[in-house]
Scaffold this motif. Structure first.
Motif, PDB file in Angstrom:
ATOM      1  N   ASP A  13       0.825  -1.203   0.000  1.00 12.42           N
ATOM      2  CA  ASP A  13       0.000   0.000   0.000  1.00 12.42           C
ATOM      3  C   ASP A  13       0.865   1.262   0.000  1.00 12.42           C
ATOM      4  N   GLY A  14       0.322   2.345  -0.529  1.00 14.53           N
ATOM      5  CA  GLY A  14       1.001   3.636  -0.456  1.00 14.53           C
ATOM      6  C   GLY A  14       1.566   4.148  -1.777  1.00 14.53           C
TER       7      GLY A  14
ATOM      8  N   ARG B 251       0.135   7.711  -2.371  1.00 12.59           N
ATOM      9  CA  ARG B 251       0.756   8.742  -1.530  1.00 12.59           C
ATOM     10  C   ARG B 251       2.201   9.010  -1.947  1.00 12.59           C
TER      11      ARG B 251
ATOM     12  N   ARG C  21     -12.179   2.233  -8.065  1.00 13.46           N
ATOM     13  CA  ARG C  21     -11.314   3.385  -8.379  1.00 13.46           C
ATOM     14  C   ARG C  21     -11.628   3.911  -9.779  1.00 13.46           C
TER      15      ARG C  21
HETATM   16 MG    MG Z   1      -4.152   2.383  -0.458  1.00  4.72          MG
END
Ligand code: MG
Ligand code: IPE
Ligand code: IPE
Length: 247
Positions: free
Chosen positions: A27-28, A31, A78
């Motif tokens: 994850d990430g 970001r 998404r």
């Molecule tokens: Mg995520």
């Protein structure tokens, strides 16, 4: 790296207690991209490129099975361009890496509902599985359109279709119909980017997995971070509902 003796690579790790099966919730990426003013897709590309070094390190540390959460059954919500970018990345990364993975003895196994994936991708996945079937150095489960609940639903459907009697349905029978059939449950689940949840990953199989969360964003998560996760794992006491052995 290949020429270094194993114990030097392992450092403070106890080679006898390396988790056999490690799951990673990667994850990430979003970001990571946002912090650099890049598109989310660029983040996913960086995340995919990061796989090579983590896979190699996992094999060197002695992990036998690595399950990578690449796309969840919920990720379809998404924006369409992002979903598309993720699917294209899965196909191009596989095409680019398959020779090297095969050469290093990596067995590829896809878990997740592949019927929903497009035909070209499905074909590439099936070809990668077929080609690497006999490889034994490291098994990599790619969780693509994977959901822990869907996994359980599919297992129950398969059980019913097999005509099983209710009294013969037990945990072992369910386990035999899950996507990870034949594999030990994960010992350790790592989640990057700081979130403290499973997000529908390996719900059944993770019953007694140790959970390790790190704030590091997936594209930045390297061999040294995997090492730290394995060290943390080795400091845990797994009781499985029982009691610690007297010292
Ligand atoms: Mg995520
Ligand atoms: C993980 O990164 C990749 C997938 C879920 C496919 P994210 O895209 O979830 O990144 P963040 O959570 O938005 O930073
Ligand atoms: C989990 O990450 C799924 C993958 C890493 C493939 P998400 O980013 O989708 O999880 P949530 O939405 O933060 O729970």
């Amino acid at each position: 790296m290949d020429t270094e003796p194993r114990n030097k690579q392992l450092g403070d790790l106890d080679p006898a207690r390396i988790p056999a099966h490690v799951g990673i919730i990667m994850d990430g990426n979003g970001r990571w991209a946002q912090a650099r003013g890049l598109s989310r897709s660029a983040g996913h590309r960086a995340g995919t490129e990061n796989l090579r070094r983590v896979l190699q390190a996992a094999g060197e540390y002695g992990v036998r099975i690595l399950t990578l959460y690449a796309f969840s059954t919920e990720n379809w919500t998404r924006p369409r361009p992002e979903v598309l970018a993720l699917m294209v990345l899965a196909r191009t990364a596989l095409a680019r890496e398959i020779d090297e993975l095969d050469r290093r003895g990596v067995q590829i196994r896809i878990i997740g509902r592949r019927e929903a994936l497009d035909a070209t991708l499905r074909q590439a996945l099936a070809a990668a599985e077929e080609r690497t079937r006999a490889n034994r150095a490291l098994t990599v489960n790619i969780a693509l359109n994977y959901g822990g609940r869907a996994d359980i639903v599919d297992a129950v459907r398969a059980l019913i279709a097999s005509g099983v009697r209710p009294e013969d349905v037990d945990e072992e029978a369910i386990g035999r119909h899950l996507s990870t059939e034949g594999q030990p449950d994960p010992d350790l689940i790592i989640r990057t980017a700081g979130e403290m949840r499973l997000s529908n990953f390996l719900l059944w199989q993770a019953a007694y997995a140790e959970f390790y969360a790190t704030p590091i964003l997936w594209p930045d998560f390297g061999p040294e971070d995997l090492y730290q996760a394995l060290l943390a794992y080795q400091a845990r006491r797994r009781r499985f509902g029982g009691l610690d052995k007297p010292a």
